[in-house]
Design a protein around this motif. Structure first.
Motif, PDB file in Angstrom:
ATOM      1  N   VAL A   1     -86.898 -66.571  84.149  1.00  0.00           N
ATOM      2  CA  VAL A   1     -86.113 -67.082  83.018  1.00  0.00           C
ATOM      3  C   VAL A   1     -86.189 -68.611  82.987  1.00  0.00           C
ATOM      4  CG1 VAL A   1     -83.787 -67.340  82.081  1.00  0.00           C
ATOM      5  CG2 VAL A   1     -84.542 -65.108  82.895  1.00  0.00           C
ATOM      6  N   CYS A   2     -86.057 -69.233  84.166  1.00  0.00           N
ATOM      7  CA  CYS A   2     -86.142 -70.703  84.251  1.00  0.00           C
ATOM      8  C   CYS A   2     -87.489 -71.196  83.728  1.00  0.00           C
ATOM      9  CB  CYS A   2     -85.980 -71.183  85.691  1.00  0.00           C
ATOM     10  SG  CYS A   2     -84.314 -71.015  86.329  1.00  0.00           S
ATOM     11  N   GLU A   3     -88.539 -70.503  84.150  1.00  0.00           N
ATOM     12  CA  GLU A   3     -89.879 -70.947  83.735  1.00  0.00           C
ATOM     13  C   GLU A   3     -90.064 -70.804  82.226  1.00  0.00           C
ATOM     14  OE1 GLU A   3     -92.446 -68.694  86.298  1.00  0.00           O
ATOM     15  OE2 GLU A   3     -91.680 -69.775  88.059  1.00  0.00           O
ATOM     16  N   HIS A   4     -89.599 -69.679  81.693  1.00  0.00           N
ATOM     17  CA  HIS A   4     -89.699 -69.494  80.244  1.00  0.00           C
ATOM     18  C   HIS A   4     -88.912 -70.571  79.514  1.00  0.00           C
ATOM     19  CE1 HIS A   4     -91.374 -65.487  80.942  1.00  0.00           C
ATOM     20  NE2 HIS A   4     -91.724 -65.502  79.680  1.00  0.00           N
ATOM     21  N   MET A   5     -87.707 -70.813  79.991  1.00  0.00           N
ATOM     22  CA  MET A   5     -86.838 -71.788  79.328  1.00  0.00           C
ATOM     23  C   MET A   5     -87.522 -73.152  79.310  1.00  0.00           C
ATOM     24  SD  MET A   5     -83.970 -71.889  77.797  1.00  0.00           S
ATOM     25  CE  MET A   5     -83.273 -73.299  76.929  1.00  0.00           C
ATOM     26  N   ALA A   6     -88.070 -73.552  80.462  1.00  0.00           N
ATOM     27  CA  ALA A   6     -88.704 -74.868  80.554  1.00  0.00           C
ATOM     28  C   ALA A   6     -89.902 -74.955  79.618  1.00  0.00           C
ATOM     29  CB  ALA A   6     -89.132 -75.145  81.995  1.00  0.00           C
ATOM     30  N   GLY A   7     -90.494 -73.798  79.305  1.00  0.00           N
ATOM     31  CA  GLY A   7     -91.688 -73.797  78.470  1.00  0.00           C
ATOM     32  C   GLY A   7     -91.391 -73.867  76.980  1.00  0.00           C
ATOM     33  N   ILE A   8     -90.155 -73.586  76.588  1.00  0.00           N
ATOM     34  CA  ILE A   8     -89.845 -73.565  75.154  1.00  0.00           C
ATOM     35  C   ILE A   8     -89.794 -74.988  74.601  1.00  0.00           C
ATOM     36  CG2 ILE A   8     -88.104 -72.990  73.422  1.00  0.00           C
ATOM     37  CD1 ILE A   8     -87.231 -70.682  75.127  1.00  0.00           C
ATOM     38  N   GLY A   9     -90.555 -75.249  73.550  1.00  0.00           N
ATOM     39  CA  GLY A   9     -90.520 -76.553  72.908  1.00  0.00           C
ATOM     40  C   GLY A   9     -89.510 -76.541  71.776  1.00  0.00           C
ATOM     41  N   PHE A  10     -88.392 -77.244  71.944  1.00  0.00           N
ATOM     42  CA  PHE A  10     -87.406 -77.344  70.871  1.00  0.00           C
ATOM     43  C   PHE A  10     -87.755 -78.547  70.011  1.00  0.00           C
ATOM     44  CE2 PHE A  10     -85.163 -74.971  74.137  1.00  0.00           C
ATOM     45  CZ  PHE A  10     -84.624 -73.938  73.382  1.00  0.00           C
TER      46      PHE A  10
ATOM     47  N   GLY B   1     -86.348 -61.894  56.221  1.00  0.00           N
ATOM     48  CA  GLY B   1     -86.087 -63.281  56.597  1.00  0.00           C
ATOM     49  C   GLY B   1     -87.266 -64.160  56.214  1.00  0.00           C
ATOM     50  N   PHE B   2     -87.019 -65.463  56.054  1.00  0.00           N
ATOM     51  CA  PHE B   2     -88.107 -66.374  55.697  1.00  0.00           C
ATOM     52  C   PHE B   2     -87.924 -67.715  56.401  1.00  0.00           C
ATOM     53  CE2 PHE B   2     -89.798 -69.851  53.179  1.00  0.00           C
ATOM     54  CZ  PHE B   2     -91.125 -69.453  53.019  1.00  0.00           C
ATOM     55  N   LEU B   3     -89.032 -68.234  56.951  1.00  0.00           N
ATOM     56  CA  LEU B   3     -88.990 -69.562  57.556  1.00  0.00           C
ATOM     57  C   LEU B   3     -90.165 -70.393  57.069  1.00  0.00           C
ATOM     58  CD1 LEU B   3     -87.634 -67.722  60.108  1.00  0.00           C
ATOM     59  CD2 LEU B   3     -87.654 -70.018  61.038  1.00  0.00           C
ATOM     60  N   CYS B   4     -89.892 -71.701  56.831  1.00  0.00           N
ATOM     61  CA  CYS B   4     -90.950 -72.594  56.366  1.00  0.00           C
ATOM     62  C   CYS B   4     -91.893 -72.956  57.504  1.00  0.00           C
ATOM     63  CB  CYS B   4     -90.337 -73.886  55.831  1.00  0.00           C
ATOM     64  SG  CYS B   4     -89.795 -73.722  54.140  1.00  0.00           S
ATOM     65  N   GLU B   5     -93.162 -73.111  57.138  1.00  0.00           N
ATOM     66  CA  GLU B   5     -94.127 -73.638  58.102  1.00  0.00           C
ATOM     67  C   GLU B   5     -94.129 -75.153  58.012  1.00  0.00           C
ATOM     68  OE1 GLU B   5     -97.661 -71.387  56.976  1.00  0.00           O
ATOM     69  OE2 GLU B   5     -97.543 -70.356  58.905  1.00  0.00           O
ATOM     70  N   PRO B   6     -94.376 -75.919  59.064  1.00  0.00           N
ATOM     71  CA  PRO B   6     -94.602 -75.421  60.425  1.00  0.00           C
ATOM     72  C   PRO B   6     -93.345 -74.741  60.991  1.00  0.00           C
ATOM     73  CG  PRO B   6     -94.334 -77.798  60.426  1.00  0.00           C
ATOM     74  CD  PRO B   6     -94.371 -77.378  58.995  1.00  0.00           C
ATOM     75  N   VAL B   7     -93.577 -73.638  61.680  1.00  0.00           N
ATOM     76  CA  VAL B   7     -92.465 -72.798  62.088  1.00  0.00           C
ATOM     77  C   VAL B   7     -91.713 -73.397  63.273  1.00  0.00           C
ATOM     78  CG1 VAL B   7     -91.831 -70.530  62.977  1.00  0.00           C
ATOM     79  CG2 VAL B   7     -93.615 -70.736  61.256  1.00  0.00           C
ATOM     80  N   ASP B   8     -90.419 -73.456  63.132  1.00  0.00           N
ATOM     81  CA  ASP B   8     -89.551 -73.826  64.244  1.00  0.00           C
ATOM     82  C   ASP B   8     -89.347 -72.552  65.066  1.00  0.00           C
ATOM     83  OD1 ASP B   8     -87.418 -74.332  65.899  1.00  0.00           O
ATOM     84  OD2 ASP B   8     -86.341 -75.544  64.429  1.00  0.00           O
TER      85      ASP B   8
END
Lengths: 557, 144
Positions: A488-497, A231-238
């Protein structure tokens, strides 16, 4: 404690040790730079205290991770530095230089050597351990190989929020030295892959590799594909996109070659031969010698496909197939005939009676294995299409409900306790309206992957509707469930979309109830939904326990 | 594993909820493994004294383990603040520290800790050690 749990703990401990090692190496190099400055009389007001604290930390933690020598040496240096750290007010360069001399600096520098000594393996064995009451979730270890430590750290932090167990390592060589057997996926900077990829050639079974990088030309990507990159993703990484790619590759890897086959043949020798060939190919096999046993065997084993001889004594395969189709449960089960019958007419006739395919004998072992593996994989894909939500790969509404009902029945029968939870993303409509559905889908996938990682393999996870999810946790107390889902709630809140360069966060509300306390499993789901509703009213982002359920109730495992 | 002691253990209050206050991420992670996966306790970890004070009322720990040296509020200061909360005046507390000179240990004990666990600790043995400390407490200190 089961052996699996012991090895699971040992594996996690290894990962923590490795992580400590990488971090300590950085701390030591920082300490060394500081000490060199101190020696020539250059330091800011808090530098000495900071160095003292850093040594104190190493002294306190190194031994826990097995680096006893490092810990003791750090302790000795800490003691030397302590009088300086305790002086209130300004330090004179001469005061510092009296302690931090050339010998001190070289002792700091050689701390890194004791880091390369292998940690002493713990002498304790599983027998000395206490029983585990809560089965650990299956963390996916991801090694992050990046030339830029800061970027590596960002990836590690990002992936942690998605429920991975990421460890940054400076080179692919180090990754190989660490051992790749327990690693679920490698995340590698593209340039590193191109320059160091050859070290992977010596490894028999490499995990899936995802590259990140700036290069997005055809030539660069082709070069990566040639290296075997998945797999390949461009930086800055999403990061959510990266997590999703990793998740997909891990699942694909787990599913290839993991088929379940039932063989029905009245010839015990042929049965044994086919069984061995398929087992050696990594498939799970259930052998049925007497066709009359087939129904019981099916319910117990639940194969992906059935391989069946056409003529078995007084029984004929096609009639047996027809009998299986009496049960709606087995309507979709692929049945493959093994037959020396070459007559097309006869074959078609057999298929018309409920078979799916023919393999004409004699078949070579290699062909049999390939033919069966492919059909298992295909059967599984089809089954997924039917029972799994296409976006998230989680169970569909109706399947989740029936799985939860099965769990309910099990609880009643065995007097066990389980927890059912309803989950709903907060203000999800805003996300869709503001950032578009594609981004919204990524958020939903993000939560799905998080649940898969944070919960156990035995937990039921379903997508209930749009942004609503349902979860059943077998053999789990309310307290444990509340804790796991809070995390799970805490992790979810921490994810930057991310969307168009904008970062945003989405929170999650959860309602939980004890499954066995209700008259039916549907009642329990409704009650969990009401608890969820109360959570929404009480400010969202967190877990609310259904009111009927006293929180004091607890498992004594 | 401890069949002989079962009846005796059942009469005592079981230790389940432990709060760990520790600024270092590595140690928090290894303590989670040691106390949750190995020991089977329910653990809440807090990265600072302040966080511990916030989490206290919700989690209601039966036992609190505090690192001594932390930036901001150190272990002893945190414990003092915890003691101001009427529900946690008597909650047993353990200090963890890399300094274990005997006079220092006495100093920590006099600040209201029931024991001091020296760092570094063995992750595989930490739960046993904490269970030992718990079973040596006076019955009235072992709250539900």
């Amino acid at each position: 404690m089961s052996e699996e749990n012991v090895s699971e703990i040992a594996r996690k401990l290894e990962v923590l040790k490795l992580r400590f090692k990488e971090k300590a190496a950085k701390d030591i190099s920082r300490l060394q730079q500081a000490a060199e400055q101190f020696r020539v009389g250059r330091f800011g007001p808090n530098d000495v205290v900071a160095a003292y604290h850093s040594l104190h930390r190493l002294a306190g933690s190194a031994g826990t991770f097995g680096y006893t020598v490092l810990g003791e040496e750090a302790r000795a240096l800490e003691v030397l530095l302590k009088p300086l750290a305790e002086i209130n007010g300004e330090l004179a360069p001469a005061q510092v230089q009296r302690v931090v001399d050339l010998a001190f600096v070289s002792r700091v520098a050689s701390l890194v050597d004791s880091l390369s000594l292998d940690p002493v393996a713990s002498q304790r064995t599983g027998a000395a351990l206490l029983p585990v009451t809560v089965e650990a979730a299956t963390d996916a270890v991801a090694l992050v190989v990046h030339s830029d430590p800061e970027q590596a750290q960002n990836l590690v932090q990002g992936l942690e929020l998605h429920g991975f167990f990421p460890v940054a390592v400076p080179s692919l060589k180090r990754a190989v030295e660490h051992g790749l057997a327990d690693v679920s996926v490698l995340v590698v900077k593209d340039a590193k892959m191109l320059s160091e990829g050859s070290v992977l050639e010596s490894v028999a079974d490499t995990p899936p590799i995802v590259c990140v990088g700036a290069g997005d030309s055809f030539d660069e990507r082709y070069a990566l594909a040639e290296c075997g990159v998945d797999g390949f993703l461009c930086e800055p990484v999403d990061v959510p996109l990266l997590a999703d790619t990793m998740e997909r590759l891990i699942t694909e890897r787990e599913e290839s070659g993991s088929g379940r086959v039932m063989i029905v043949d009245d010839d015990p020798e042929l049965l044994e031969h086919y069984g061995l060939v398929l087992e050696q190919g990594g498939l799970k096999v259930w052998r049925v010698n007497n066709p009359a046993d087939i129904l019981g065997a099916l319910s117990e084993f639940r194969p992906d496909i059935v391989l069946m001889d056409v003529q078995m004594g007084t029984f004929r395969g096609p009639d047996l197939a027809r009998l299986l189709r009496f049960e709606p449960e087995w309507l979709g089960l692929p049945i493959i005939y093994l037959s020396s019958e070459n007559d097309r007419e006869y074959q078609t006739d057999a298929l018309a009676k409920g078979g799916d395919d023919f393999l004409v004998k004699p078949v070579s072992d290699a062909f049999l294995l390939r033919a069966v593996s492919v059909r298992c994989y295909r059967a599984r894909q089809l089954d997924k299409l039917v029972s799994r939500d296409s976006l998230t790969g989680l169970l569909k509404h109706s399947v989740a409900r029936s799985e939860i009902n099965k769990e309910y029945v099990r609880c009643q029968r065995r007097g066990e306790q389980a927890v059912v939870a309803m989950l709903d993303l907060d203000h999800f409509k805003h996300v869709n309206d503001r950032y578009g559905h594609r981004t919204g889908d990524l958020v939903i996938k993000g939560l799905a992957n998080l649940l898969r990682h944070q919960l156990r393999k035995s937990d039921v996870i379903g997508r209930y509707g749009g942004e609503e999810f349902v979860v059943a946790l077998p053999n789990c107390s309310l307290i444990d469930a509340s804790r796991v889902l809070q995390s799970v709630c805490e992790h979810m809140a921490g994810i930057g979309f991310q969307s168009d360069g904008q970062e945003f966060h989405v929170t999650l509300s959860v309602g939980i109830v004890p499954l066995q306390n209700y008259l039916t499993s549907d009642d329990a789901i409704d009650a969990a939904d009401q608890a969820l509703y109360r959570r929404k009213q009480a400010g969202r982002n967190g877990v609310t326990v259904g009111e009927e359920a006293p929180i004091t109730e607890r498992t004594q495992v | 594993m401890r069949m002989a002691g079962v009846t005796e253990m059942e009469m005592e209050t079981r230790l389940e909820r432990i709060m760990l206050v520790e600024d270092e991420e590595d140690i928090r992670a290894v303590a989670e493994l040691a106390l949750e996966a190995v020991g089977g306790f329910t653990l809440t970890t807090c990265a600072s004294g302040q966080k511990a004070l916030e989490a206290l009322a919700d989690f209601k720990p039966q036992l609190i383990v505090l690192d001594v040296m932390m930036p901001g509020m150190d272990g002893p200061t945190t414990l003092k603040a915890i003691r101001e909360h009427p529900d946690f005046i008597d909650t047993p507390a353990i200090f963890m520290t890399a300094k274990v000179q005997p006079e220092e240990v006495n100093g920590y004990l006099s600040q209201g800790a029931v024991a001091v666990i020296p760092k570094p600790f063995d992750p595989m043995a930490l739960s046993d050690k904490i269970r030992d400390i718990w079973s040596n407490l006076e019955p009235e200190q072992r709250s539900e």
